[in-house]
Design a protein around this motif. Structure first.
Motif, PDB file in Angstrom:
ATOM      1  N   UNK A   1     -14.948 -37.105  32.844  1.00 40.10           N
ATOM      2  CA  UNK A   1     -14.849 -35.663  32.631  1.00 40.10           C
ATOM      3  C   UNK A   1     -13.501 -35.163  33.136  1.00 40.10           C
ATOM      4  N   UNK A   2     -12.839 -34.316  32.340  1.00 41.35           N
ATOM      5  CA  UNK A   2     -11.619 -33.653  32.769  1.00 41.35           C
ATOM      6  C   UNK A   2     -11.935 -32.208  33.126  1.00 41.35           C
ATOM      7  N   UNK A   3     -11.475 -31.778  34.289  1.00 40.74           N
ATOM      8  CA  UNK A   3     -11.570 -30.375  34.689  1.00 40.74           C
ATOM      9  C   UNK A   3     -10.148 -29.857  34.802  1.00 40.74           C
ATOM     10  N   UNK A   4      -9.796 -28.939  33.919  1.00 39.04           N
ATOM     11  CA  UNK A   4      -8.418 -28.465  33.868  1.00 39.04           C
ATOM     12  C   UNK A   4      -8.399 -26.970  33.576  1.00 39.04           C
ATOM     13  N   UNK A   5      -7.212 -26.417  33.390  1.00 36.10           N
ATOM     14  CA  UNK A   5      -7.103 -24.966  33.248  1.00 36.10           C
ATOM     15  C   UNK A   5      -5.967 -24.598  32.306  1.00 36.10           C
ATOM     16  N   UNK A   6      -6.078 -23.408  31.741  1.00 37.94           N
ATOM     17  CA  UNK A   6      -5.004 -22.826  30.930  1.00 37.94           C
ATOM     18  C   UNK A   6      -4.916 -21.345  31.279  1.00 37.94           C
ATOM     19  N   UNK A   7      -3.708 -20.806  31.201  1.00 37.44           N
ATOM     20  CA  UNK A   7      -3.579 -19.365  31.399  1.00 37.44           C
ATOM     21  C   UNK A   7      -3.692 -18.627  30.073  1.00 37.44           C
ATOM     22  N   UNK A   8      -3.080 -19.202  29.043  1.00 35.93           N
ATOM     23  CA  UNK A   8      -3.126 -18.583  27.719  1.00 35.93           C
ATOM     24  C   UNK A   8      -4.410 -19.013  27.007  1.00 35.93           C
TER      25      UNK A   8
ATOM     26  N   UNK B   1     -10.159 -20.710  31.760  1.00 34.53           N
ATOM     27  CA  UNK B   1      -9.146 -19.789  31.246  1.00 34.53           C
ATOM     28  C   UNK B   1      -8.853 -18.719  32.298  1.00 34.53           C
ATOM     29  N   UNK B   2      -7.596 -18.359  32.381  1.00 38.13           N
ATOM     30  CA  UNK B   2      -7.137 -17.282  33.246  1.00 38.13           C
ATOM     31  C   UNK B   2      -7.619 -17.416  34.685  1.00 38.13           C
ATOM     32  N   UNK B   3      -7.421 -18.611  35.250  1.00 38.83           N
ATOM     33  CA  UNK B   3      -7.623 -18.754  36.675  1.00 38.83           C
ATOM     34  C   UNK B   3      -6.488 -18.073  37.423  1.00 38.83           C
ATOM     35  N   UNK B   4      -6.583 -18.034  38.746  1.00 42.78           N
ATOM     36  CA  UNK B   4      -5.528 -17.450  39.553  1.00 42.78           C
ATOM     37  C   UNK B   4      -4.211 -18.172  39.284  1.00 42.78           C
ATOM     38  N   UNK B   5      -3.259 -17.493  38.678  1.00 42.90           N
ATOM     39  CA  UNK B   5      -1.942 -18.047  38.341  1.00 42.90           C
ATOM     40  C   UNK B   5      -2.054 -19.326  37.517  1.00 42.90           C
ATOM     41  N   UNK B   6      -3.119 -19.420  36.739  1.00 43.87           N
ATOM     42  CA  UNK B   6      -3.317 -20.590  35.897  1.00 43.87           C
ATOM     43  C   UNK B   6      -3.961 -21.769  36.594  1.00 43.87           C
ATOM     44  N   UNK B   7      -4.354 -21.607  37.858  1.00 41.89           N
ATOM     45  CA  UNK B   7      -4.925 -22.719  38.629  1.00 41.89           C
ATOM     46  C   UNK B   7      -6.409 -22.896  38.310  1.00 41.89           C
TER      47      UNK B   7
ATOM     48  N   UNK C   1     -15.067 -20.529  31.331  1.00 38.39           N
ATOM     49  CA  UNK C   1     -14.818 -21.927  31.007  1.00 38.39           C
ATOM     50  C   UNK C   1     -15.269 -22.260  29.594  1.00 38.39           C
ATOM     51  N   UNK C   2     -14.567 -23.208  29.010  1.00 38.65           N
ATOM     52  CA  UNK C   2     -14.973 -23.825  27.753  1.00 38.65           C
ATOM     53  C   UNK C   2     -15.344 -25.264  28.073  1.00 38.65           C
ATOM     54  N   UNK C   3     -16.545 -25.659  27.701  1.00 35.80           N
ATOM     55  CA  UNK C   3     -16.988 -27.039  27.907  1.00 35.80           C
ATOM     56  C   UNK C   3     -17.013 -27.764  26.566  1.00 35.80           C
ATOM     57  N   UNK C   4     -16.555 -29.000  26.575  1.00 36.31           N
ATOM     58  CA  UNK C   4     -16.527 -29.822  25.365  1.00 36.31           C
ATOM     59  C   UNK C   4     -17.138 -31.173  25.669  1.00 36.31           C
ATOM     60  N   UNK C   5     -17.860 -31.716  24.713  1.00 42.62           N
ATOM     61  CA  UNK C   5     -18.547 -32.996  24.907  1.00 42.62           C
ATOM     62  C   UNK C   5     -18.457 -33.820  23.634  1.00 42.62           C
ATOM     63  N   UNK C   6     -18.218 -35.113  23.820  1.00 40.18           N
ATOM     64  CA  UNK C   6     -18.411 -36.080  22.738  1.00 40.18           C
ATOM     65  C   UNK C   6     -19.629 -36.907  23.128  1.00 40.18           C
ATOM     66  N   UNK C   7     -20.708 -36.809  22.373  1.00 44.11           N
ATOM     67  CA  UNK C   7     -21.948 -37.492  22.721  1.00 44.11           C
ATOM     68  C   UNK C   7     -21.824 -38.989  22.450  1.00 44.11           C
ATOM     69  N   UNK C   8     -22.741 -39.788  22.994  1.00 42.02           N
ATOM     70  CA  UNK C   8     -22.715 -41.235  22.714  1.00 42.02           C
ATOM     71  C   UNK C   8     -22.746 -41.564  21.228  1.00 42.02           C
ATOM     72  N   UNK C   9     -23.263 -40.647  20.401  1.00 39.05           N
ATOM     73  CA  UNK C   9     -23.305 -40.872  18.955  1.00 39.05           C
ATOM     74  C   UNK C   9     -22.040 -40.379  18.256  1.00 39.05           C
ATOM     75  N   UNK C  10     -21.098 -39.837  19.043  1.00 40.97           N
ATOM     76  CA  UNK C  10     -19.839 -39.396  18.473  1.00 40.97           C
ATOM     77  C   UNK C  10     -19.819 -37.954  18.009  1.00 40.97           C
ATOM     78  N   UNK C  11     -20.864 -37.201  18.272  1.00 38.15           N
ATOM     79  CA  UNK C  11     -20.904 -35.797  17.877  1.00 38.15           C
ATOM     80  C   UNK C  11     -20.165 -34.942  18.899  1.00 38.15           C
ATOM     81  N   UNK C  12     -19.485 -33.900  18.407  1.00 39.30           N
ATOM     82  CA  UNK C  12     -18.738 -33.004  19.280  1.00 39.30           C
ATOM     83  C   UNK C  12     -19.478 -31.675  19.427  1.00 39.30           C
ATOM     84  N   UNK C  13     -19.568 -31.202  20.665  1.00 34.22           N
ATOM     85  CA  UNK C  13     -20.201 -29.916  20.937  1.00 34.22           C
ATOM     86  C   UNK C  13     -19.325 -29.127  21.904  1.00 34.22           C
ATOM     87  N   UNK C  14     -19.300 -27.805  21.704  1.00 34.57           N
ATOM     88  CA  UNK C  14     -18.507 -26.922  22.560  1.00 34.57           C
ATOM     89  C   UNK C  14     -19.378 -25.756  23.024  1.00 34.57           C
TER      90      UNK C  14
END
Length: 428
Positions: free
Chosen positions: A298-305, A328-334, A345-358
């Motif tokens: 799992x990646x936990x990251x951030x964007x300001x825009x 999105x829009x954390x303190x100074x992008x953090x 937050x936006x969560x994204x997943x690729x399931x074991x069957x290859x399906x994508x969900x957001x």
């Protein structure tokens, strides 16, 4: 002081530096050069001592923006018709560029997007993979990075650049992981913050308590902020820095592992100095957060825009993560969520069957109402020592001497926890 060291010390104060700041904004915000600045840039382009990276970055931004009639007169510094003939332009501006790179270079100058294989070829050149000294052209590096930034990089281009970046990894970060449990990689902008405190180590501990190993990706700041970043904070906390994936079989109880870009890839670390001269944030500001050298789940990251939130999620799945949480829009992008603005937050997943969900989880939802505030507390010129003290207090007692800091941590744990619950339900 040599001209090169001057540019390294004050890149934003040179004529081309000011020109880059003016026109290198992006495809929807660039403005024409004022007449006086245009003339200063003309003199700088004619000056053989001008730093090649800034020369390339300025010309790249100008081409990607599209020169005005007045700005078209700058082609006199290169050769008549240069802005209209890509091959001629490249041959005049980048004479050291090897013949094999000309198709990619001319495609960029003409405003065309690159295929993944072409972007990987470009990445190999940018990172110096297999490049002979006589073929080394810093002007082209600045040119290419600037063009892609102004017009925005495509996912296909990021895929190729990502593959090239992976080829620069140190031998210890190969295809094998020795981790004994699923990993979460935390990655926020490496330039850090100037008016707030970071909570990243506490978040790493939070994910460790949820049964994951935490890896925090950090590195030197390429700008524009240089006050405090996660590397500074983890160093003050005395955390363990990874030297290879073979160390991931060691259980760490508090903040997990810390991966410094310098240990991961000397080539990427070298680009930090280039980025300070280029001024505007190139592709690496996004790419370095999504690289997955430890094979985390799992990646936990951030964007300001906000427009980059979905792109970051897509790049995470492209990099081999099974799931991503993008703030999105954390303190100074953090990774620290804002308590007064529209964070979430936006969560994204690729399931074991290859399906994508957001799935989106907005910070202003009723379930998070207790954490919301009218304004944000500003901490001017935050210091790593003070930030580390707050981290240690919170870890020892569950609170610190800063109520705003504590509230932000509680909010972050609730928000990321909600996202992690959803991800785990999708991956079952």
């Amino acid at each position: 002081m040599s001209i090169n060291s001057f540019y390294l010390d004050t890149p934003t104060e040179t004529p081309l530096g000011r020109g880059i700041k003016h026109i290198g904004i992006g495809k929807y915000g660039s403005k024409p050069l004022p007449t006086d600045l245009l003339e200063e840039c003309r003199q700088a382009l004619n000056d053989p001592d001008t730093h090649p990276l800034q020369r390339g970055a300025f010309l790249g931004a100008l081409i990607a923006k599209g020169p005005t009639q007045e700005e078209m007169t700058l082609e006199d510094t290169i050769g008549k018709g240069a802005f209209s003939h890509a091959t001629f332009f490249i041959n005049k501006v980048c004479p050291e560029l090897p013949v094999g790179m000309l198709p990619v270079a001319t495609k960029l100058v003409r405003g065309h997007n690159l295929q993944a294989s072409e972007a990987q070829q470009l990445g190999d050149y940018l990172f110096g993979i297999g490049i002979k000294p006589e073929d080394n052209c810093e002007t082209f590096r600045g040119l290419a990075a600037s063009i892609m930034r102004v017009r925005h990089e495509t996912n296909e281009e990021y895929q190729g650049l990502m593959r090239a970046a992976e080829r620069t990894f140190s031998p210890g970060f190969g295809k094998i992981s020795c981790a004994t449990r699923p990993l979460v990689q935390l990655a926020e902008p490496f330039d850090g913050v100037e008016n707030s405190y970071l909570i990243t180590p506490i978040l790493a501990h939070f994910f460790q308590k949820r049964g994951y190993g935490a890896v925090s990706a950090v590195g030197r700041s390429g700008g524009p902020k240089f006050t405090l970043n996660a590397l500074d904070l983890y160093m003050h906390l005395g955390c363990q820095f990874l030297q290879s994936n073979h160390e991931l079989d060691t259980t760490l109880d508090r903040y997990g592992w810390v991966l410094d870009q310098k240990a991961l890839s000397p080539a990427l670390n070298t680009w930090v100095d280039r980025r300070r001269i280029l001024i505007k944030r190139p592709f690496l500001a996004t790419l370095e957060k999504t690289l997955n050298p430890c094979h985390a789940q799992i990646l936990v990251t951030s964007v300001f825009h906000i427009t980059y939130q979905m792109k970051m999620a897509e790049l995470a799945l492209m990099a081999g993560f099974d799931a991503a949480i993008v703030l999105k829009r954390g303190q100074e992008g953090s990774l620290a969520p804002s308590t007064s603005r529209a964070s979430g937050i936006l969560c994204a997943v690729r399931t074991p069957r290859g399906h994508l969900f957001f799935q989106h989880f907005e910070g202003d939802a009723a379930t998070f109402a207790n954490y919301r505030t009218e304004t944000e507390t500003q901490h001017e010129n935050p210091q790593a020592t003070d930030n580390a003290k707050l981290i240690r207090q919170f870890m020892a007692e569950g609170s610190s001497t800063d109520a705003d800091f504590d509230n932000r941590v509680y909010f972050a744990q609730a928000l990321y926890g909600r996202g992690l619950d959803w991800i785990e339900s999708q991956l079952k």
